[in-house]
Motif scaffolding. Structure first.
Motif, mmCIF file in Angstrom:
data_model
loop_
_atom_site.group_PDB
_atom_site.id
_atom_site.type_symbol
_atom_site.label_atom_id
_atom_site.label_comp_id
_atom_site.label_asym_id
_atom_site.label_seq_id
_atom_site.Cartn_x
_atom_site.Cartn_y
_atom_site.Cartn_z
ATOM 1 N N ALA A 115 0.820 -0.864 0.189
ATOM 2 C CA ALA A 115 0.047 -0.141 -0.148
ATOM 3 C C ALA A 115 0.658 1.315 -0.183
ATOM 4 O O ALA A 115 2.203 0.959 0.861
ATOM 5 C CB ALA A 115 -1.209 -0.142 0.982
ATOM 6 N N GLN A 116 0.588 1.817 -0.550
ATOM 7 C CA GLN A 116 0.783 3.770 -0.670
ATOM 8 C C GLN A 116 0.263 4.391 0.520
ATOM 9 O O GLN A 116 -1.071 4.553 0.688
ATOM 10 C CB GLN A 116 1.344 4.338 -2.252
ATOM 11 C CG GLN A 116 1.886 3.228 -3.171
ATOM 12 C CD GLN A 116 1.381 4.036 -4.174
ATOM 13 O OE1 GLN A 116 0.400 4.429 -4.787
ATOM 14 N NE2 GLN A 116 2.468 3.674 -5.408
ATOM 15 N N LYS A 117 1.788 5.478 0.396
ATOM 16 C CA LYS A 117 1.084 5.919 1.964
ATOM 17 C C LYS A 117 1.789 7.750 1.495
ATOM 18 O O LYS A 117 2.481 7.465 1.060
ATOM 19 C CB LYS A 117 1.137 5.723 2.977
ATOM 20 C CG LYS A 117 0.841 6.720 3.917
ATOM 21 C CD LYS A 117 0.242 6.400 5.450
ATOM 22 C CE LYS A 117 0.052 6.743 6.602
ATOM 23 N NZ LYS A 117 0.118 6.900 7.996
ATOM 24 N N ILE A 118 1.311 8.741 2.005
ATOM 25 C CA ILE A 118 1.349 10.567 1.194
ATOM 26 C C ILE A 118 0.976 10.491 2.821
ATOM 27 O O ILE A 118 -0.167 10.915 3.868
ATOM 28 C CB ILE A 118 0.613 10.420 0.771
ATOM 29 C CG1 ILE A 118 0.811 10.298 -0.667
ATOM 30 C CG2 ILE A 118 1.244 12.369 0.449
ATOM 31 C CD1 ILE A 118 2.279 10.518 -1.808
ATOM 32 N N THR A 119 2.219 11.589 3.132
ATOM 33 C CA THR A 119 1.677 12.547 4.629
ATOM 34 C C THR A 119 2.658 13.358 4.755
ATOM 35 O O THR A 119 3.494 13.740 4.081
ATOM 36 C CB THR A 119 2.793 11.284 6.155
ATOM 37 O OG1 THR A 119 2.882 9.949 5.891
ATOM 38 C CG2 THR A 119 2.938 12.751 7.272
ATOM 39 N N GLN A 120 1.515 14.449 4.325
ATOM 40 C CA GLN A 120 1.706 15.979 4.676
ATOM 41 C C GLN A 120 1.659 16.164 6.364
ATOM 42 O O GLN A 120 0.377 16.478 6.703
ATOM 43 C CB GLN A 120 0.672 16.721 4.009
ATOM 44 C CG GLN A 120 0.765 16.683 2.160
ATOM 45 C CD GLN A 120 0.511 16.772 1.708
ATOM 46 O OE1 GLN A 120 -0.801 16.232 0.489
ATOM 47 N NE2 GLN A 120 0.534 17.808 1.009
ATOM 48 N N THR A 121 2.577 16.372 7.366
ATOM 49 C CA THR A 121 2.193 17.219 8.523
ATOM 50 C C THR A 121 2.109 18.785 8.905
ATOM 51 O O THR A 121 1.942 18.978 10.213
ATOM 52 C CB THR A 121 3.997 16.519 9.338
ATOM 53 O OG1 THR A 121 4.521 17.939 8.330
ATOM 54 C CG2 THR A 121 4.495 15.359 8.978
ATOM 55 N N GLN A 122 2.100 19.264 7.781
ATOM 56 C CA GLN A 122 2.061 21.231 7.639
ATOM 57 C C GLN A 122 0.819 21.312 7.389
ATOM 58 O O GLN A 122 0.574 21.389 6.241
ATOM 59 C CB GLN A 122 2.750 21.785 7.369
ATOM 60 C CG GLN A 122 4.295 21.609 7.212
ATOM 61 C CD GLN A 122 5.069 22.062 5.723
ATOM 62 O OE1 GLN A 122 4.552 21.571 5.226
ATOM 63 N NE2 GLN A 122 6.265 22.332 6.568
ATOM 64 N N PRO A 123 -0.520 21.079 8.659
ATOM 65 C CA PRO A 123 -1.603 21.339 8.160
ATOM 66 C C PRO A 123 -1.893 22.535 7.594
ATOM 67 O O PRO A 123 -2.954 23.168 6.598
ATOM 68 C CB PRO A 123 -2.701 21.699 9.578
ATOM 69 C CG PRO A 123 -2.178 20.889 9.895
ATOM 70 C CD PRO A 123 -0.503 21.189 10.304
ATOM 71 N N GLY A 124 -1.142 24.150 7.997
ATOM 72 C CA GLY A 124 -0.846 25.406 6.969
ATOM 73 C C GLY A 124 0.236 25.870 7.309
ATOM 74 O O GLY A 124 0.740 25.881 8.222
ATOM 75 N N MET A 125 0.599 26.678 6.156
ATOM 76 C CA MET A 125 2.057 27.295 6.231
ATOM 77 C C MET A 125 1.577 29.368 5.738
ATOM 78 O O MET A 125 0.706 29.007 4.964
ATOM 79 C CB MET A 125 2.282 27.262 5.316
ATOM 80 C CG MET A 125 3.429 25.116 5.540
ATOM 81 S SD MET A 125 4.484 25.589 7.089
ATOM 82 C CE MET A 125 5.914 26.284 6.271
ATOM 83 N N PHE A 126 2.175 30.027 6.181
ATOM 84 C CA PHE A 126 2.263 31.335 5.735
ATOM 85 C C PHE A 126 3.391 31.392 5.756
ATOM 86 O O PHE A 126 4.228 31.522 5.526
ATOM 87 C CB PHE A 126 1.884 32.130 7.623
ATOM 88 C CG PHE A 126 0.560 31.840 8.334
ATOM 89 C CD1 PHE A 126 0.514 30.837 8.894
ATOM 90 C CD2 PHE A 126 -0.331 32.988 7.784
ATOM 91 C CE1 PHE A 126 -0.758 30.765 9.447
ATOM 92 C CE2 PHE A 126 -1.607 32.318 8.228
ATOM 93 C CZ PHE A 126 -1.768 31.527 8.900
ATOM 94 N N VAL A 127 3.426 32.181 4.246
ATOM 95 C CA VAL A 127 4.447 32.791 3.889
ATOM 96 C C VAL A 127 4.157 34.382 3.408
ATOM 97 O O VAL A 127 3.308 34.894 3.111
ATOM 98 C CB VAL A 127 5.014 32.581 2.493
ATOM 99 C CG1 VAL A 127 4.148 31.703 1.860
ATOM 100 C CG2 VAL A 127 6.486 32.696 2.182
ATOM 101 N N GLN A 128 4.937 35.353 3.618
ATOM 102 C CA GLN A 128 5.130 36.336 3.106
ATOM 103 C C GLN A 128 4.561 36.823 1.150
ATOM 104 O O GLN A 128 5.863 36.106 0.721
ATOM 105 C CB GLN A 128 5.568 37.562 3.425
ATOM 106 C CG GLN A 128 5.241 37.909 5.040
ATOM 107 C CD GLN A 128 6.377 39.484 5.239
ATOM 108 O OE1 GLN A 128 6.728 39.633 5.504
ATOM 109 N NE2 GLN A 128 5.027 40.545 5.970
ATOM 110 N N GLU A 129 4.712 37.752 0.535
ATOM 111 C CA GLU A 129 4.663 37.885 -0.719
ATOM 112 C C GLU A 129 6.063 37.705 -1.238
ATOM 113 O O GLU A 129 6.946 38.619 0.008
ATOM 114 C CB GLU A 129 4.019 39.117 -1.036
ATOM 115 C CG GLU A 129 3.484 39.132 -2.733
ATOM 116 C CD GLU A 129 3.305 40.224 -3.161
ATOM 117 O OE1 GLU A 129 2.854 41.111 -1.483
ATOM 118 O OE2 GLU A 129 2.462 40.327 -3.941
ATOM 119 N N LYS A 130 5.989 37.571 -1.773
ATOM 120 C CA LYS A 130 8.442 37.280 -2.805
ATOM 121 C C LYS A 130 8.993 36.679 -1.978
ATOM 122 O O LYS A 130 10.172 36.305 -2.253
ATOM 123 C CB LYS A 130 8.747 38.470 -2.967
ATOM 124 C CG LYS A 130 7.687 39.585 -3.514
ATOM 125 C CD LYS A 130 8.295 41.249 -3.321
ATOM 126 C CE LYS A 130 7.548 41.761 -4.452
ATOM 127 N NZ LYS A 130 7.555 43.787 -4.633
#
Lengths: 113, 117
Positions: free
Chosen positions: A1-16
């Motif tokens: 079976a394959q599994k993908i894990t994304q541990t960051q529910p949310g990210m903030f970044v400034q423009e540029k």
């Protein structure tokens, strides 16, 4: 079976600024593909970038690059010079037996002015 | 149009009714996929078509769900006797090739948002 894990529910970044969205995967397949999709609030899934397991070079598509570390089973997405229009949900996925996609839970990216 | 088209974009139905969701893939794409996206479960694969046949139906959650594809093009996903837990966004995708292709870039439609009251 394959599994993908994304541990960051949310990210903030400034423009540029640049931002890295994390993705780790698990599979017993020797040959597989890794994908990133963007889903804005309109709901449509937009293909961004692809990396094959045998590709020696990291994939790049404009401002998107995929940092592929096979031994670590990671396929992080790097967005350079963020724009306000980059605010969206981002999904990491991998191809399976019939080339169906297994998706991670996603990371919500918010770009601020 | 050039992209994957899904209709209707929104569907509200009463519990117990049947619904049909339609997907018109990109012209020339032989592979077609249905996925379901819900808050609790994320994105789940439902069924895969190669041409008119469905070699992988493993994701269909119950026998109330069925799908067909005709003429190697349009596909219809049917949900019989809808339940509240069927409420979700149903996404359709198509790709140029399917089985055995690792580099299988799937292009998605905007989805059908199904609400079962």
């Amino acid at each position: 079976a394959q599994k993908i894990t994304q541990t960051q529910p949310g990210m903030f970044v400034q423009e540029k600024e640049a931002v890295t969205l994390d993705c780790t995967y698990d599979t017993s397949d020797q040959s597989y593909g890794l994908f990133w999709y963007k889903q804005p609030s309109s709901g449509e899934m937009i293909f961004l970038i692809y990396q094959g397991s045998y590709d020696e070079q990291n994939a790049t598509e404009g401002r998107y690059s995929l940092n592929f570390q096979k031994a670590r089973k990671s396929a992080n997405l790097v967005i350079s010079a963020s724009q306000l229009g980059d605010s969206a949900m981002y999904f990491c996925a991998m191809s399976g037996g019939y080339s169906t996609l297994t998706f991670g839970k996603g990371t919500m990216l918010l770009v601020s002015p | 149009g050039a992209g994957v088209s899904q209709s209707p974009s929104n569907k509200v139905t009463e519990k117990g009714k049947d619904v049909e969701l339609r997907c018109d893939p990109i012209s020339g794409h032989t592979a077609l996929y249905w996925y379901r996206q819900s808050l609790g479960q994320g994105l789940e694969f439902l069924i895969y078509f190669q041409g008119n046949s469905a070699p992988d139906k493993s994701g269909l959650p119950s026998d109330r769900f069925s799908a067909e594809r005709t003429g190697g093009s349009v596909s219809t996903l049917t949900i019989q006797r809808t339940q509240q837990e069927d409420s979700a966004v149903y996404l359709c995708a198509s790709s140029l090739n399917g089985q055995g292709a690792v580099k299988n870039i799937q292009y998605f439609g905007a989805g059908t948002r199904l609400s079962v009251l």
